[in-house]
Design an enzyme around this catalytic site. Structure first.
Site, PDB file in Angstrom:
ATOM      1  N   PRO A   6      49.556  42.246  44.362  1.00  0.00           N
ATOM      2  CA  PRO A   6      50.039  41.691  45.628  1.00  0.00           C
ATOM      3  C   PRO A   6      51.554  41.635  45.615  1.00  0.00           C
ATOM      4  O   PRO A   6      52.146  41.153  44.646  1.00  0.00           O
ATOM      5  CB  PRO A   6      49.444  40.265  45.636  1.00  0.00           C
ATOM      6  CG  PRO A   6      49.226  39.931  44.200  1.00  0.00           C
ATOM      7  CD  PRO A   6      48.924  41.235  43.509  1.00  0.00           C
ATOM      8  N   MET A   7      52.180  42.136  46.666  1.00  0.00           N
ATOM      9  CA  MET A   7      53.650  42.089  46.738  1.00  0.00           C
ATOM     10  C   MET A   7      54.062  41.783  48.174  1.00  0.00           C
ATOM     11  O   MET A   7      53.778  42.552  49.099  1.00  0.00           O
ATOM     12  CB  MET A   7      54.253  43.424  46.285  1.00  0.00           C
ATOM     13  CG  MET A   7      54.204  43.616  44.787  1.00  0.00           C
ATOM     14  SD  MET A   7      54.841  45.215  44.261  1.00  0.00           S
ATOM     15  CE  MET A   7      53.466  46.289  44.594  1.00  0.00           C
ATOM     16  N   CYS A  90      53.640  32.656  41.411  1.00  0.00           N
ATOM     17  CA  CYS A  90      54.963  32.769  42.038  1.00  0.00           C
ATOM     18  C   CYS A  90      55.856  31.620  41.600  1.00  0.00           C
ATOM     19  O   CYS A  90      55.487  30.456  41.760  1.00  0.00           O
ATOM     20  CB  CYS A  90      54.831  32.735  43.566  1.00  0.00           C
ATOM     21  SG  CYS A  90      54.633  34.358  44.240  1.00  0.00           S
ATOM     22  N   LYS A 127      45.516  34.188  39.924  1.00  0.00           N
ATOM     23  CA  LYS A 127      46.584  35.020  39.338  1.00  0.00           C
ATOM     24  C   LYS A 127      47.653  34.076  38.817  1.00  0.00           C
ATOM     25  O   LYS A 127      48.214  33.278  39.578  1.00  0.00           O
ATOM     26  CB  LYS A 127      47.164  35.963  40.393  1.00  0.00           C
ATOM     27  CG  LYS A 127      48.268  36.877  39.856  1.00  0.00           C
ATOM     28  CD  LYS A 127      48.596  37.968  40.865  1.00  0.00           C
ATOM     29  CE  LYS A 127      49.678  38.921  40.370  1.00  0.00           C
ATOM     30  NZ  LYS A 127      51.036  38.385  40.554  1.00  0.00           N
ATOM     31  N   ARG A 223      55.374  46.967  40.684  1.00  0.00           N
ATOM     32  CA  ARG A 223      56.548  47.716  41.128  1.00  0.00           C
ATOM     33  C   ARG A 223      56.400  49.225  40.986  1.00  0.00           C
ATOM     34  O   ARG A 223      56.884  49.978  41.820  1.00  0.00           O
ATOM     35  CB  ARG A 223      57.789  47.207  40.377  1.00  0.00           C
ATOM     36  CG  ARG A 223      58.233  45.837  40.874  1.00  0.00           C
ATOM     37  CD  ARG A 223      59.144  45.147  39.898  1.00  0.00           C
ATOM     38  NE  ARG A 223      58.407  44.701  38.710  1.00  0.00           N
ATOM     39  CZ  ARG A 223      58.952  44.043  37.703  1.00  0.00           C
ATOM     40  NH1 ARG A 223      60.247  43.763  37.739  1.00  0.00           N
ATOM     41  NH2 ARG A 223      58.225  43.662  36.673  1.00  0.00           N
TER      42      ARG A 223
HETATM   43  C1  LIG Z   1      58.576  42.544  46.088  1.00  0.00           C
HETATM   44  C2  LIG Z   1      57.562  41.772  45.300  1.00  0.00           C
HETATM   45  C3  LIG Z   1      56.782  40.814  45.927  1.00  0.00           C
HETATM   46  C4  LIG Z   1      55.814  40.104  45.210  1.00  0.00           C
HETATM   47  N1  LIG Z   1      54.987  39.228  45.873  1.00  0.00           N
HETATM   48  C5  LIG Z   1      53.961  38.632  45.193  1.00  0.00           C
HETATM   49  C6  LIG Z   1      52.991  37.854  45.884  1.00  0.00           C
HETATM   50  O1  LIG Z   1      53.002  37.704  47.116  1.00  0.00           O
HETATM   51  N2  LIG Z   1      52.002  37.284  45.141  1.00  0.00           N
HETATM   52  C7  LIG Z   1      51.925  37.437  43.773  1.00  0.00           C
HETATM   53  O2  LIG Z   1      51.010  36.894  43.137  1.00  0.00           O
HETATM   54  N3  LIG Z   1      52.832  38.170  43.108  1.00  0.00           N
HETATM   55  C8  LIG Z   1      53.819  38.794  43.788  1.00  0.00           C
HETATM   56  N4  LIG Z   1      54.690  39.608  43.125  1.00  0.00           N
HETATM   57  C9  LIG Z   1      54.527  39.801  41.665  1.00  0.00           C
HETATM   58  C10 LIG Z   1      53.630  41.020  41.372  1.00  0.00           C
HETATM   59  O3  LIG Z   1      52.334  40.833  41.894  1.00  0.00           O
HETATM   60  C11 LIG Z   1      53.529  41.256  39.864  1.00  0.00           C
HETATM   61  O4  LIG Z   1      52.926  40.136  39.280  1.00  0.00           O
HETATM   62  C12 LIG Z   1      54.887  41.488  39.224  1.00  0.00           C
HETATM   63  O5  LIG Z   1      55.682  42.376  39.977  1.00  0.00           O
HETATM   64  C13 LIG Z   1      54.731  42.032  37.794  1.00  0.00           C
HETATM   65  O6  LIG Z   1      54.044  43.262  37.808  1.00  0.00           O
HETATM   66  P1  LIG Z   1      54.827  44.671  37.652  1.00  0.00           P
HETATM   67  O7  LIG Z   1      55.655  44.576  36.404  1.00  0.00           O
HETATM   68  O8  LIG Z   1      53.746  45.686  37.543  1.00  0.00           O
HETATM   69  O9  LIG Z   1      55.676  44.836  38.853  1.00  0.00           O
HETATM   70  C14 LIG Z   1      55.654  40.325  43.812  1.00  0.00           C
HETATM   71  C15 LIG Z   1      56.456  41.286  43.183  1.00  0.00           C
HETATM   72  C16 LIG Z   1      57.395  42.013  43.912  1.00  0.00           C
HETATM   73  C17 LIG Z   1      58.216  43.071  43.206  1.00  0.00           C
END
Ligand SMILES: Cc1cc2nc3c(=O)[nH]c(=O)nc-3n(C[C@H](O)[C@H](O)[C@H](O)COP(=O)(O)O)c2cc1C
Length: 346
Positions: A6-7, A90, A127, A223
């Site tokens: 989720p992002m 978060c 999460k 990402r």
């Molecule tokens: C732009 C952005 C927005 C995000 N929004 C959320 C969110 O709404 N809810 C959530 O649980 N994590 C959110 N995250 C965190 C990601 O879900 C993930 O846990 C984090 O980026 C680490 O994973 P990665 O290294 O594969 O990016 C967000 C990350 C990014 C980059």
């Protein structure tokens, strides 16, 4: 097995659909939706709508009040979501009960166990992080999982393999606290009856497969999904399946068809330029790591600036500004653009 994280401001229905056009396999996740917003919105379709083709898709909720979460979850289920998730990762929110959400909830596992009970029948997952500054020991994490699974009935945990530092902003919290995949693997071994999905710093299917082979049920990629959406094309390999992966151009063709329909129906009912930009944004990384990847990215960005064209032309035509000089010298994207543009005008 594979999950697209989720992002916020990224994993809207258009981005999710692009990933689905690349592969039918990964589980797609919504942006976090506040429980209050889900309950009070006057346009639930714009907030929570998704296409049947996106399934499996998970709705993530933010909040901490059981009653509100229960109502929001019921609304989501009535809209067709099969899985609901509670955001405990978060690094934001206040420490007051009413506004508390995200990683702060890990400071008191009972805060999570109680809201989790509301959704027992809705197959909720949580999460979370490895912990929060001040409560970041392995024993604290074990206690969190023990309470939330025992009292809250949660069976699925997605663990971002970093501690959340509440003094840092969200972006810094994705880079500053060190990654510790080993801790998540140790946790999964300690609770063999529960399902763990590992998240944080996973950038390839090979890395995901190696982690899954060591005891977690799945891997969640955030990402890198944005940088390289096409990485999911070989998802079938992870499930032991074979079959030819869709090419980038096939995925683009499918997506442009979807985008044209969304544009013709003016989904969301907002300004046409806003919709057109939202539809173009997901494809900017589609040709990542190819010879023409950066040229493609620049062309999509340029297309997103052309207000007049975005307002007046079918999306495939606007998006096709990028396809006009198709990456890898191919003509399929251009042909797809023309076909879809013709369809869009009918
Ligand atoms: C732009 C952005 C927005 C995000 N929004 C959320 C969110 O709404 N809810 C959530 O649980 N994590 C959110 N995250 C965190 C990601 O879900 C993930 O846990 C984090 O980026 C680490 O994973 P990665 O290294 O594969 O990016 C967000 C990350 C990014 C980059």
């Amino acid at each position: 097995m594979l999950h697209v994280a989720p992002m916020a401001a990224v994993t809207d229905r258009h981005f999710r659909m692009l990933i689905r056009c690349v592969s039918p396999l990964p589980t797609l996740w919504s942006e976090m939706t506040w429980d209050t917003v889900a309950i009070e919105t006057v346009d639930a379709e714009a907030l929570m709508g998704f296409s049947a083709a996106e399934r499996p898709v998970v709705l993530q909720l933010g909040g901490s009040q059981p009653e509100r979460l229960a109502r929001a979850a019921a609304l989501a289920v009535s809209r067709g979501y099969q899985h609901i998730n509670l955001n405990c990762g978060c690094p934001a929110g206040t420490n007051e009960w009413r506004a508390c959400y995200g990683a702060r909830l890990m400071l008191d596992p009972r805060l999570v166990a109680t809201p989790s009970r509301w959704a027992r029948r809705r197959r909720p997952s949580v999460k979370c992080r490895l912990g929060v500054d001040g409560r970041d020991s392995y024993d604290g994490l074990v206690e969190f999982v023990r309470l939330v699974s025992g009292e809250g009935g949660v069976r699925v945990f997605i663990v971002h393999a970093r501690v959340a530092l509440l003094t840092l902003n969200a972006a810094a919290n994705r880079t500053v606290p060190p990654l510790d995949h080993e801790r998540v693997l140790r946790l999964a071994a300690a609770f063999p009856h529960l399902t763990f999905i590992i998240n944080g710093g996973v950038t390839s299917l090979e890395q995901a497969a190696a982690l899954i082979a060591r005891g977690v049920r799945g891997a969640m990629i955030g990402r890198q999904s944005v940088t390289e959406p096409y990485l999911f094309a070989r998802s079938a390999v992870l499930s032991g399946g074979g079959g030819a992966a869709r090419s980038r151009r096939e995925a683009l063709d499918l997506y442009l068809t979807y985008a044209s329909e969304a544009q013709a129906a003016n989904w969301g009912g907002g300004h046409p330029v806003t919709l057109a930009r939202a539809l173009l944004a997901p494809i900017s990384g589609l040709f990542h790591a190819t010879e023409s990847g950066s040229r493609w990215r620049r062309a999509v960005r340029a297309a997103m600036q052309e207000r007049g064209r975005l307002r007046d032309c079918p999306i495939a035509d606007s998006g096709g500004r990028a396809a006009r000089r198709p990456p890898c010298g191919g003509t399929a994207a251009l042909a797809a653009r023309r076909t879809v543009a013709r369809r869009g005008r009918k």
